[in-house]
Design a protein around this motif. Structure first.
Motif, mmCIF file in Angstrom:
data_model
loop_
_atom_site.group_PDB
_atom_site.id
_atom_site.type_symbol
_atom_site.label_atom_id
_atom_site.label_comp_id
_atom_site.label_asym_id
_atom_site.label_seq_id
_atom_site.Cartn_x
_atom_site.Cartn_y
_atom_site.Cartn_z
ATOM 1 N N PHE A 3 48.317 29.893 44.257
ATOM 2 C CA PHE A 3 48.481 31.139 43.514
ATOM 3 C C PHE A 3 48.466 30.763 42.040
ATOM 4 N N ALA A 5 44.927 34.757 40.183
ATOM 5 C CA ALA A 5 45.524 35.549 41.260
ATOM 6 C C ALA A 5 46.617 36.457 40.728
ATOM 7 N N SER A 9 37.176 35.830 45.731
ATOM 8 C CA SER A 9 38.194 36.282 44.790
ATOM 9 C C SER A 9 37.569 37.025 43.611
#
Length: 213
Positions: A81, A85, A121
């Motif tokens: 993370f 993110a 992502s």
């Protein structure tokens, strides 16, 4: 568990689970990425409850956790993370609060921090940014972002991405009389048809809500 509770609309439970997770995490070796993720989950729940001040305070704590790590800490038992993110989660929280300019800035940051080899992502960040632009009434900007992400979606095997693309199409549909929107929706329809073939090949079926045809 906090993330799942959030997806199910159990906001108090999501916030409580995130807080409990941090309490338990503090009993062991410090993992800043995990603590930051838990703060982010709490912020998402607070934002959906409309608690703007608390959301900002918890997001600040999430950022501080990542800044506190001298080097990126790697854990063997939890997924990574990072700043990108966190920016993605912050964008969603700020969007829920109606702070669209700040949300757009976080979404843009998330996209800029994701290199080309992190296609999944990056696509999610681009979809979030496009949806925020629609809410801002910036349809040309939304379509520009949308067109940038379509190329990466052809072979991206993610049902979640398909569903979010569908949400973007539904958000844009009321404005399809504008040529840029109409052109984008046609391209998106073609991409989704190709993705339907991909999912058929792997035995999956994306959930499509609504219609934009």
């Amino acid at each position: 568990m906090s993330h799942l509770a959030l997806q199910r609309g159990r906001l108090s439970e999501a916030a409580s689970l995130a807080q409990a997770g941090r309490k338990n995490a503090n009993l062991g070796p410090k993992v800043p990425a995990l603590s930051s993720r838990l703060y982010a989950m709490e912020a998402r729940a607070l934002a959906k409850r409309g608690e703007a001040e608390a959301t900002r305070r918890v997001l600040d704590a999430a950022h501080e956790e990542l800044r506190s790590a001298p080097v990126p800490a790697v854990s063997e038992w939890t997924s990574s993370f990072d700043s990108a993110a966190l920016a993605s989660e912050a964008a969603l929280a700020l969007q829920d609060l109606g702070k669209l300019s700040a949300a757009a800035a976080e979404a843009e940051r998330a996209v800029s921090l994701r290199p080309g080899d992190r296609a999944r992502s990056r696509v999610f960040g681009q979809i979030s940014l496009a949806l925020i632009r629609v809410q801002q009434g910036e349809l040309e900007a939304a379509c520009t972002v949308g067109n940038e992400l379509l190329g990466a979606c052809h072979t991206l095997g993610s049902i979640r991405a398909t569903n979010q693309l569908n949400n973007l199409a539904i958000a844009l549909n009321p404005y399809r009389q504008q040529s840029s929107v109409s052109d984008f929706l046609e391209c998106l329809l073609a991409v989704n048809e190709q993705r339907a073939v991909l999912f058929a090949d792997i035995g999956a079926s994306p959930t499509m809500e609504g219609s934009y045809t």
